[in-house]
Design an enzyme around this catalytic site. Structure first.
Site, PDB file in Angstrom:
ATOM      1  N   GLY A  51       0.772  -1.239   0.000  1.00 17.27           N
ATOM      2  CA  GLY A  51       0.000   0.000   0.000  1.00 17.27           C
ATOM      3  C   GLY A  51       0.804   1.290   0.000  1.00 17.27           C
ATOM      4  O   GLY A  51       0.304   2.339  -0.386  1.00 17.27           O
ATOM      5  N   GLU A 105       4.481   4.051   6.284  1.00 15.69           N
ATOM      6  CA  GLU A 105       3.239   3.302   6.072  1.00 15.69           C
ATOM      7  C   GLU A 105       2.220   4.168   5.345  1.00 15.69           C
ATOM      8  O   GLU A 105       2.270   5.394   5.414  1.00 15.69           O
ATOM      9  CB  GLU A 105       2.645   2.916   7.433  1.00 15.69           C
ATOM     10  CG  GLU A 105       2.962   1.504   7.891  1.00 15.69           C
ATOM     11  CD  GLU A 105       2.151   0.442   7.152  1.00 15.69           C
ATOM     12  OE1 GLU A 105       1.576   0.731   6.079  1.00 15.69           O
ATOM     13  OE2 GLU A 105       2.106  -0.691   7.650  1.00 15.69           O
ATOM     14  N   ASP A 106       1.273   3.525   4.682  1.00 15.01           N
ATOM     15  CA  ASP A 106       0.149   4.241   4.082  1.00 15.01           C
ATOM     16  C   ASP A 106      -0.914   4.540   5.133  1.00 15.01           C
ATOM     17  O   ASP A 106      -1.423   5.642   5.227  1.00 15.01           O
ATOM     18  CB  ASP A 106      -0.446   3.432   2.909  1.00 15.01           C
ATOM     19  CG  ASP A 106      -0.697   1.975   3.260  1.00 15.01           C
ATOM     20  OD1 ASP A 106      -0.277   1.526   4.352  1.00 15.01           O
ATOM     21  OD2 ASP A 106      -1.312   1.265   2.443  1.00 15.01           O
ATOM     22  N   ASP A 109      -4.192   1.138  11.201  1.00 14.92           N
ATOM     23  CA  ASP A 109      -5.539   0.831  11.663  1.00 14.92           C
ATOM     24  C   ASP A 109      -5.408   0.338  13.109  1.00 14.92           C
ATOM     25  O   ASP A 109      -5.313   1.148  14.026  1.00 14.92           O
ATOM     26  CB  ASP A 109      -6.076  -0.219  10.673  1.00 14.92           C
ATOM     27  CG  ASP A 109      -7.520  -0.600  10.870  1.00 14.92           C
ATOM     28  OD1 ASP A 109      -8.330  -0.276  10.004  1.00 14.92           O
ATOM     29  OD2 ASP A 109      -7.831  -1.254  11.872  1.00 14.92           O
ATOM     30  N   LYS A 137      -6.144   5.762  11.901  1.00 15.81           N
ATOM     31  CA  LYS A 137      -7.507   5.689  12.463  1.00 15.81           C
ATOM     32  C   LYS A 137      -7.340   5.674  13.979  1.00 15.81           C
ATOM     33  O   LYS A 137      -7.168   4.609  14.577  1.00 15.81           O
ATOM     34  CB  LYS A 137      -8.216   4.424  11.980  1.00 15.81           C
ATOM     35  CG  LYS A 137      -8.426   4.351  10.472  1.00 15.81           C
ATOM     36  CD  LYS A 137      -9.133   3.056  10.072  1.00 15.81           C
ATOM     37  CE  LYS A 137      -9.117   2.839   8.578  1.00 15.81           C
ATOM     38  NZ  LYS A 137      -9.585   1.485   8.190  1.00 15.81           N
ATOM     39  N   PHE A 158     -13.447   2.284   6.010  1.00 11.68           N
ATOM     40  CA  PHE A 158     -12.547   1.564   5.113  1.00 11.68           C
ATOM     41  C   PHE A 158     -12.285   2.429   3.889  1.00 11.68           C
ATOM     42  O   PHE A 158     -13.219   2.897   3.237  1.00 11.68           O
ATOM     43  CB  PHE A 158     -13.150   0.216   4.699  1.00 11.68           C
ATOM     44  CG  PHE A 158     -12.155  -0.619   3.965  1.00 11.68           C
ATOM     45  CD1 PHE A 158     -11.230  -1.388   4.651  1.00 11.68           C
ATOM     46  CD2 PHE A 158     -12.105  -0.605   2.581  1.00 11.68           C
ATOM     47  CE1 PHE A 158     -10.275  -2.137   3.978  1.00 11.68           C
ATOM     48  CE2 PHE A 158     -11.153  -1.345   1.891  1.00 11.68           C
ATOM     49  CZ  PHE A 158     -10.237  -2.117   2.594  1.00 11.68           C
ATOM     50  N   VAL A 159     -11.014   2.648   3.574  1.00 10.98           N
ATOM     51  CA  VAL A 159     -10.658   3.530   2.465  1.00 10.98           C
ATOM     52  C   VAL A 159      -9.842   2.799   1.395  1.00 10.98           C
ATOM     53  O   VAL A 159      -9.168   1.811   1.679  1.00 10.98           O
ATOM     54  CB  VAL A 159      -9.882   4.774   2.969  1.00 10.98           C
ATOM     55  CG1 VAL A 159     -10.778   5.651   3.832  1.00 10.98           C
ATOM     56  CG2 VAL A 159      -8.620   4.379   3.734  1.00 10.98           C
ATOM     57  N   ASP A 165      -5.907  -0.658  -1.189  1.00  9.37           N
ATOM     58  CA  ASP A 165      -6.781  -1.506  -2.010  1.00  9.37           C
ATOM     59  C   ASP A 165      -7.981  -2.044  -1.251  1.00  9.37           C
ATOM     60  O   ASP A 165      -7.986  -2.099  -0.015  1.00  9.37           O
ATOM     61  CB  ASP A 165      -5.988  -2.706  -2.533  1.00  9.37           C
ATOM     62  CG  ASP A 165      -5.687  -3.717  -1.415  1.00  9.37           C
ATOM     63  OD1 ASP A 165      -5.151  -3.300  -0.368  1.00  9.37           O
ATOM     64  OD2 ASP A 165      -6.016  -4.898  -1.578  1.00  9.37           O
ATOM     65  N   ARG A 171      -5.808   0.528  -6.064  1.00 13.52           N
ATOM     66  CA  ARG A 171      -4.539   1.154  -5.649  1.00 13.52           C
ATOM     67  C   ARG A 171      -4.129   2.323  -6.534  1.00 13.52           C
ATOM     68  O   ARG A 171      -3.412   3.211  -6.114  1.00 13.52           O
ATOM     69  CB  ARG A 171      -3.406   0.120  -5.672  1.00 13.52           C
ATOM     70  CG  ARG A 171      -3.559  -1.003  -4.658  1.00 13.52           C
ATOM     71  CD  ARG A 171      -2.256  -1.779  -4.544  1.00 13.52           C
ATOM     72  NE  ARG A 171      -2.383  -3.041  -3.844  1.00 13.52           N
ATOM     73  CZ  ARG A 171      -2.371  -3.179  -2.515  1.00 13.52           C
ATOM     74  NH1 ARG A 171      -2.252  -2.113  -1.745  1.00 13.52           N
ATOM     75  NH2 ARG A 171      -2.474  -4.369  -1.962  1.00 13.52           N
TER      76      ARG A 171
END
Ligand code: IMP
Ligand code: MG
Length: 186
Positions: A51, A105-106, A109, A137, A158-159, A165, A171
């Site tokens: 990601g 990181e992207d 969570d 988050k 959820f994104v 993805d 993506r």
């Protein structure tokens, strides 16, 4: 409605959530803080695939110190829900002893994936380890460790897009989209 306002992936509707320009601004701000912190110090950036590839491409262009890049793989997600178990660390090609490590990181969570990565990296005896994530988050993150650089805090949705993805797709989208409120998780 412009065609960028929503996308459909695997039959689910996702709504525009963060525009490209807001993402770019958040990355610029993160890069500024990273440059201020490290100065001329060499760093090893560890990008967590898959990601993170778009974040890395935009963030690294703005870093001014000497940078070595390591791309690792560590997946905890199946579909839309964290599997709760993390697979092992793949792809680290060089030792990190005495390196200043910046994990990129992207999205964070639960933080489970990163918790595992940190545990593995501590064995390497790096000089320092910091973390940068475009998205966080906060309501889900269990705060088990400090996060030095966070681009944007988002609610528990959820994104997809900008590298992230839903079951392998989405993506390539230049903006970030969130699962529509009228959709439910499988
Ligand atoms: P964590 O272990 O629960 O923090 O999840 C970390 C990884 O799960 C991230 O690096 C992403 O690859 C993926 N992930 C978490 N939330 C989302 C999301 O909303 N959309 C897509 N991928 C996500
Ligand atoms: Mg990731």
């Amino acid at each position: 409605m412009s065609k960028d306002q929503q996308v459909i992936i695997h039959g689910k509707v996702f709504e525009l959530f963060l525009e490209k320009k807001d993402i770019k601004k958040a990355i610029k701000e993160m890069a500024g803080k990273i440059n201020d912190h490290y100065g001329d110090q060499s760093i090893t950036v560890i990008g967590v695939l898959d990601g993170v590839f778009m974040v890395l491409a935009d963030l690294l262009k703005r870093l001014k110190m000497p940078v070595s890049l390591e791309l690792v793989k560590l997946k905890s997600y199946q579909g839309m829900q964290s599997s709760g178990s993390v697979s092992k660390l793949l792809g680290l090609t060089s030792g990190l002893k005495d390196h200043h490590v910046l994990i990129v990181e992207d999205i964070i969570d639960t933080g489970e994936t990163l918790g595992y990565l940190l545990q593995e990296l501590r064995k390497e005896q790096a000089a320092s380890i910091q973390i940068a994530s475009l998205l966080l988050k906060p309501s889900v993150f269990k705060n088990r460790f400090p996060l030095e650089y966070v681009g944007l805090e988002i609610p528990e949705r959820f994104v997809v897009g900008y590298g992230m993805d839903y079951d392998g797709e989405g993506r390539q989208l230049p903006h970030v989209y969130a699962l529509s409120g009228s959709e439910s998780l499988p």
